[in-house]
Scaffold this motif. Structure first.
Motif, short mmCIF file in Angstrom:
data_model
loop_
_atom_site.label_atom_id
_atom_site.label_comp_id
_atom_site.label_asym_id
_atom_site.label_seq_id
_atom_site.Cartn_x
_atom_site.Cartn_y
_atom_site.Cartn_z
N ASP A 84 -43.67 65.36 -17.46
CA ASP A 84 -44.58 65.49 -16.31
C ASP A 84 -45.87 64.72 -16.57
O ASP A 84 -46.40 64.06 -15.67
CB ASP A 84 -44.91 66.97 -16.06
N PHE A 85 -46.39 64.82 -17.78
CA PHE A 85 -47.62 64.11 -18.12
C PHE A 85 -47.42 62.60 -18.00
O PHE A 85 -48.26 61.90 -17.43
CB PHE A 85 -48.05 64.47 -19.54
N VAL A 86 -46.30 62.10 -18.49
CA VAL A 86 -46.02 60.66 -18.42
C VAL A 86 -45.94 60.19 -16.98
O VAL A 86 -46.34 59.07 -16.64
CB VAL A 86 -44.71 60.34 -19.19
N ASN A 87 -45.45 61.06 -16.08
CA ASN A 87 -45.29 60.69 -14.67
C ASN A 87 -46.53 60.98 -13.82
O ASN A 87 -46.51 60.81 -12.61
CB ASN A 87 -44.09 61.44 -14.07
N ALA A 88 -47.61 61.42 -14.46
CA ALA A 88 -48.81 61.80 -13.72
C ALA A 88 -49.67 60.59 -13.37
O ALA A 88 -49.62 59.54 -14.02
CB ALA A 88 -49.63 62.80 -14.54
N LEU A 134 -52.69 55.54 -24.58
CA LEU A 134 -53.37 54.31 -24.97
C LEU A 134 -53.64 53.39 -23.78
O LEU A 134 -54.59 52.61 -23.79
CB LEU A 134 -52.55 53.57 -26.04
N SER A 135 -52.81 53.48 -22.74
CA SER A 135 -53.02 52.63 -21.56
C SER A 135 -54.14 53.15 -20.66
O SER A 135 -54.55 52.46 -19.74
CB SER A 135 -51.72 52.52 -20.75
N ASN A 136 -54.62 54.35 -20.95
CA ASN A 136 -55.70 54.94 -20.15
C ASN A 136 -57.04 54.94 -20.89
O ASN A 136 -57.98 55.65 -20.49
CB ASN A 136 -55.33 56.36 -19.72
N ILE A 137 -57.12 54.19 -21.97
CA ILE A 137 -58.39 53.96 -22.65
C ILE A 137 -58.53 52.47 -22.88
O ILE A 137 -57.56 51.71 -22.76
CB ILE A 137 -58.48 54.73 -23.99
N SER A 138 -59.72 52.01 -23.23
CA SER A 138 -59.94 50.58 -23.43
C SER A 138 -59.18 50.09 -24.67
O SER A 138 -58.86 50.88 -25.57
CB SER A 138 -61.44 50.30 -23.61
N ASN A 153 -43.49 60.59 -28.74
CA ASN A 153 -42.60 59.47 -28.42
C ASN A 153 -43.38 58.30 -27.83
O ASN A 153 -44.56 58.43 -27.48
CB ASN A 153 -41.47 59.91 -27.49
N ASP A 154 -42.72 57.18 -27.70
CA ASP A 154 -43.40 55.95 -27.26
C ASP A 154 -44.00 56.08 -25.87
O ASP A 154 -45.09 55.56 -25.60
CB ASP A 154 -42.41 54.78 -27.28
N LYS A 155 -43.30 56.78 -24.96
CA LYS A 155 -43.80 56.92 -23.59
C LYS A 155 -45.12 57.71 -23.56
O LYS A 155 -46.05 57.35 -22.83
CB LYS A 155 -42.76 57.60 -22.70
N PHE A 156 -45.18 58.78 -24.34
CA PHE A 156 -46.38 59.60 -24.39
C PHE A 156 -47.54 58.80 -24.98
O PHE A 156 -48.65 58.79 -24.45
CB PHE A 156 -46.12 60.86 -25.22
N ILE A 171 -56.51 61.52 -15.90
CA ILE A 171 -56.30 61.35 -17.34
C ILE A 171 -57.39 60.47 -17.94
O ILE A 171 -57.91 60.74 -19.02
CB ILE A 171 -54.90 60.76 -17.61
N GLN A 172 -57.75 59.39 -17.24
CA GLN A 172 -58.80 58.50 -17.73
C GLN A 172 -60.12 59.25 -17.88
O GLN A 172 -60.81 59.11 -18.90
CB GLN A 172 -58.95 57.31 -16.78
N GLU A 173 -60.48 60.04 -16.87
CA GLU A 173 -61.72 60.81 -16.93
C GLU A 173 -61.69 61.82 -18.07
O GLU A 173 -62.68 62.00 -18.79
CB GLU A 173 -61.94 61.54 -15.60
N TYR A 174 -60.55 62.47 -18.25
CA TYR A 174 -60.42 63.48 -19.30
C TYR A 174 -60.55 62.85 -20.68
O TYR A 174 -61.26 63.39 -21.55
CB TYR A 174 -59.07 64.19 -19.18
N LEU A 175 -59.89 61.72 -20.89
CA LEU A 175 -59.91 61.08 -22.21
C LEU A 175 -61.30 60.57 -22.58
O LEU A 175 -61.62 60.43 -23.77
CB LEU A 175 -58.89 59.94 -22.27
#
Length: 354
Positions: free
Chosen positions: A260-264, A297-301, A289-292, A269-273
């Protein structure tokens, strides 16, 4: 299908094993039987039926579903036949079977058979239609010892999703050859189809007769709850928490999964991180796992991501208790955000378009 579902809903509540609240309380064995029935008919249908039952009955069925590990094949057949009879009784519909019953009562079995053959033409079902109600694993067990031409003929008659799942279970050259044959398939000899269809029906009777149907009751229950409206899900969990806190906690974790998190949607998520310390993010992604990991990592710089990956290497190995604490807090916050409408999940929040 919708009409059948309504009949089942009504029969389970009115004429079935669950009686109305005004009647005597049923013993636990009957609620367990209903729980097995719900698992046997599939998660989507189970969710629809549960959503129509009174809360006091749901509270008795939920723990039973969670505790089920398997249903013997013979028991499954008895349960399904029992509920099918209940549904038929509730509906009192016509058809050949009803006509046969009436004629047998009036004239006896022999004359009833004669009259039906004379005046009611036998309706042939589409070949291999019965296979579409079976799991792909069982269909594959049925076909794996057959020749490629026979497999091709059968697969060509399956529903697309089931056919794809069966083909994916094949290996190497066999898979390639079957796909080629399917692509070239234009006409099939009806007599050949009838012969293979009859042979498959006979073979199906002997496949897996000694095996029990393995089930993960809690996993199935979580999937059923996911298919119910969120308000109904929350009501069930709130009621269940008063009697079984361990089961409730386990279900809450399953109801919001890593998938569910991966599909969110990424925005929350960006704001939370941004508010989460680097060392905690490093611990969060350890062992995932790689998807998680990619989702995080894709939601941070890129610069921050590189720093976190370096931090992760410095922290290895991480104690399980430390990893679990960080992960549980993160996933609980994600679930809370989803329940509050701040986090949108593709595939679960159908009112949104992605």
């Amino acid at each position: 299908m919708q009409s059948q579902n309504e009949d089942l809903n009504k029969s389970v509540r009115r004429d079935g094993l669950i009686k109305t609240s005004s009647e005597k309380k049923l013993d636990e064995n009957k609620y367990r039987r209903v729980a097995k029935f719900l698992l046997l008919i599939g998660l989507d249908e189970a969710a629809k039926i549960l959503s129509h039952l009174p809360q006091d009955q749901i509270e008795k069925i939920i723990p039973e579903i969670a505790s089920i590990r398997n249903v013997e094949k013979d028991e499954a057949e008895v349960i399904l036949a029992e509920f099918q009879a209940i549904a038929a009784k509730a509906k009192e519909k016509g058809g050949v079977d009803t006509a046969r019953t009436i004629l047998e009562k009036a004239y006896g079995k022999e004359k009833a058979d004669f009259l039906l053959k004379k005046y009611v033409p036998e309706q042939e079902k589409p070949p291999f239609e019965y296979l579409n109600e079976i799991e792909s694993e069982k269909v594959w067990i049925l076909l794996k010892d057959e020749s490629i031409p026979v497999r091709t003929l059968v697969v060509a008659h399956l529903e697309p999703q089931l056919a794809a799942e069966v083909i994916n279970k094949m290996q190497g050259d066999d898979k390639t050859e079957l796909i080629k044959r399917l692509a070239r398939l234009k006409t099939i000899d009806p007599e050949a189809v009838r012969r293979v269809d009859k042979a498959m029906q006979e073979k199906l009777k002997t496949v897996g007769t000694d095996k029990a149907e393995k089930m993960d009751g809690r996993g199935a229950l979580a999937e059923i709850l996911k298919r119910m409206p969120l308000s109904a899900e929350n009501e069930i969990l709130a009621s269940l928490s008063q009697s079984d806190t361990d089961l409730t906690s386990d279900l809450r974790q399953r109801l919001f999964s890593a998938e569910d998190f991966v599909n969110a949607d990424d925005r929350f998520i960006q704001e939370y991180l941004r508010t989460m310390p680097d060392d905690e993010i490093a611990i969060l992604i350890v062992g995932k796992n790689d998807k998680f990991r990619l989702k995080i990592l894709s939601n941070i710089s890129k610069i921050r991501g590189a720093q976190i990956l370096e931090e992760e290497q410095l922290k290895l190995p991480v104690k399980k208790i430390e990893s679990r604490a960080v992960t549980d807090k993160f996933m609980n916050d994600m679930r809370t955000a989803w329940e509050n409408g701040n986090l949108i999940i593709s595939g679960r929040d159908d009112e949104y378009v992605f």
